[in-house]
Design an enzyme around this catalytic site. Structure first.
Site, mmCIF file in Angstrom:
data_model
loop_
_atom_site.group_PDB
_atom_site.id
_atom_site.type_symbol
_atom_site.label_atom_id
_atom_site.label_comp_id
_atom_site.label_asym_id
_atom_site.label_seq_id
_atom_site.Cartn_x
_atom_site.Cartn_y
_atom_site.Cartn_z
ATOM 1 N N SER A 101 0.838 -1.195 0.000
ATOM 2 C CA SER A 101 0.000 0.000 0.000
ATOM 3 C C SER A 101 0.874 1.246 0.000
ATOM 4 C CB SER A 101 -0.962 -0.050 1.192
ATOM 5 O OG SER A 101 -1.975 0.917 1.076
ATOM 6 N N ASP A 103 -8.454 -4.659 -6.599
ATOM 7 C CA ASP A 103 -8.005 -3.847 -5.468
ATOM 8 C C ASP A 103 -8.835 -2.563 -5.421
ATOM 9 O OD1 ASP A 103 -6.580 -2.017 -3.777
ATOM 10 O OD2 ASP A 103 -4.762 -3.184 -4.097
ATOM 11 N N HIS A 140 -7.115 -5.883 -1.003
ATOM 12 C CA HIS A 140 -6.012 -4.924 -1.019
ATOM 13 C C HIS A 140 -4.807 -5.520 -0.318
ATOM 14 C CE1 HIS A 140 -3.788 -1.240 -0.923
ATOM 15 N NE2 HIS A 140 -3.857 -1.126 0.390
#
Length: 328
Positions: free
Chosen positions: A40, A268, A295
């Site tokens: 991320s 995602d 994610h």
């Protein structure tokens, strides 16, 4: 309503122990070169490190990647559109059940969602000893859209809202924000998030914020609070005292960078697959595509296909000659 960053507070970058020789040249870890897993927001950290010190990278896995070419407005809109897509997929799954609070017609799910949520603007509901308003409930829903395992909790939370309570959605919002209602236990997650984002993102003018507000509800109508959407939302960094230090686009020219690995899930919600493709292209990385929803996936212990490829690369610098597509 605050038009926030959409960064996952769980996003991270983890420097791993180098499998190679140690030396005094390796900075804090004492490693000659960096072995790194970034997820991320951690993909941005890794990309910037690679741009500044390509010769100090041994191995780098970037999972759930930011598109380094997108400015603040376009990156946020890409994330909001990703959450709308995930909402639609969740709603379609929910519609297969007669008890679905969004109804059994997926095409009407956003409208039905708004009918449940928008009254919270004027009339919050009780939730775990406090009140849950529209922003809090939407934060819980968005938290639940990060992965399919949380979708049943979102559905249960929407059913609760129809009955006048908000416990489940408040719980989801707390989980992604740190997990505790007590600020002393929860720490400074919110403060750190604003500090990091405000130094990384482009500063928005009032005109930029007005554009973002309008376009947000075009790409993600499920987020629409109803009423007059031209007022109320502000940029969270509007009054931050320091100027941002990150130049966007970043990591555009990285000569000498060893072969790296980008991992991207097709569904995602917050770092869309297109961003992973773009980062892999720019860094000349190998791209591991994972079909499914969610994610980040590396090291979660939920996907043997992904973990085997990532481990072989991080430990032995080995990658498949032909990269497969894994399924989530």
């Amino acid at each position: 309503m605050l038009l926030g960053e959409g960064h996952d507070p769980r996003g991270q970058g983890v420097p791993l122990l180098d499998a190679g020789r140690r030396s005094d040249r390796g900075g804090a870890l004492g490693d000659e070169k960096l072995t790194y897993l970034g997820q991320s927001y951690g993909t941005r950290l890794g990309s910037v490190y690679a741009e500044q010190f390509p010769d100090r990278v041994r191995a780098m896995v970037l999972d759930g990647a930011f598109d380094p070419t997108l400015g603040t407005i376009d990156r946020r809109l890409a994330a909001y559109a990703g959450f709308q897509r995930s909402f639609d997929v969740m709603a379609a799954a929910c519609a297969e059940q007669a008890s679905c609070p969004l109804g059994t017609d997926p095409k009407a799910a956003t409208k039905n969602f708004q009918a449940i949520m928008q009254p919270l603007r004027d009339k919050p509901v009780p939730a775990a000893g406090q009140e849950l308003d529209f922003d809090g409930a939407l934060g819980g829903v968005i938290a639940g859209l990060y992965g399919p395992s949380l979708w049943p909790t979102v559905v249960r939370g929407l059913s609760e809202l129809k009955q006048g309570r908000g416990d489940a959605l408040l719980g989801l919002a707390r989980d992604i924000g740190g997990g505790e209602a007590d600020e002393a236990v929860n720490g400074n997650v919110t403060e750190a998030l604003f500090a990091i984002n405000c130094m990384d993102e482009q500063r928005l003018t009032p005109a930029d914020v007005a554009e973002l507000r309008t376009r947000t509800f075009e790409v993600a109508p499920f987020m629409n609070p109803g009423g007059d959407i031209t007022r109320g939302a502000r940029d969270g960094c509007e009054f931050w005292p320091a100027r941002p230090t990150l130049t966007i686009p970043y990591a555009q020219s990285v000569p000498g960078l060893p072969r790296t690995l980008v991992v991207s899930i097709t569904g995602d919600p917050t770092t869309p697959h297109a961003g992973g493709i773009k980062l892999a292209e720019i860094l000349k990385s190998s791209l591991l595509t994972v079909k499914g929803e969610g994610h980040t996936v590396v090291s979660a212990g939920t996907n043997k296909c992904v973990d085997r490829i990532a481990a072989d690369y991080l430990v032995d610098l080995k990658l498949p000659g032909t990269m497969p597509t894994c399924s989530a």
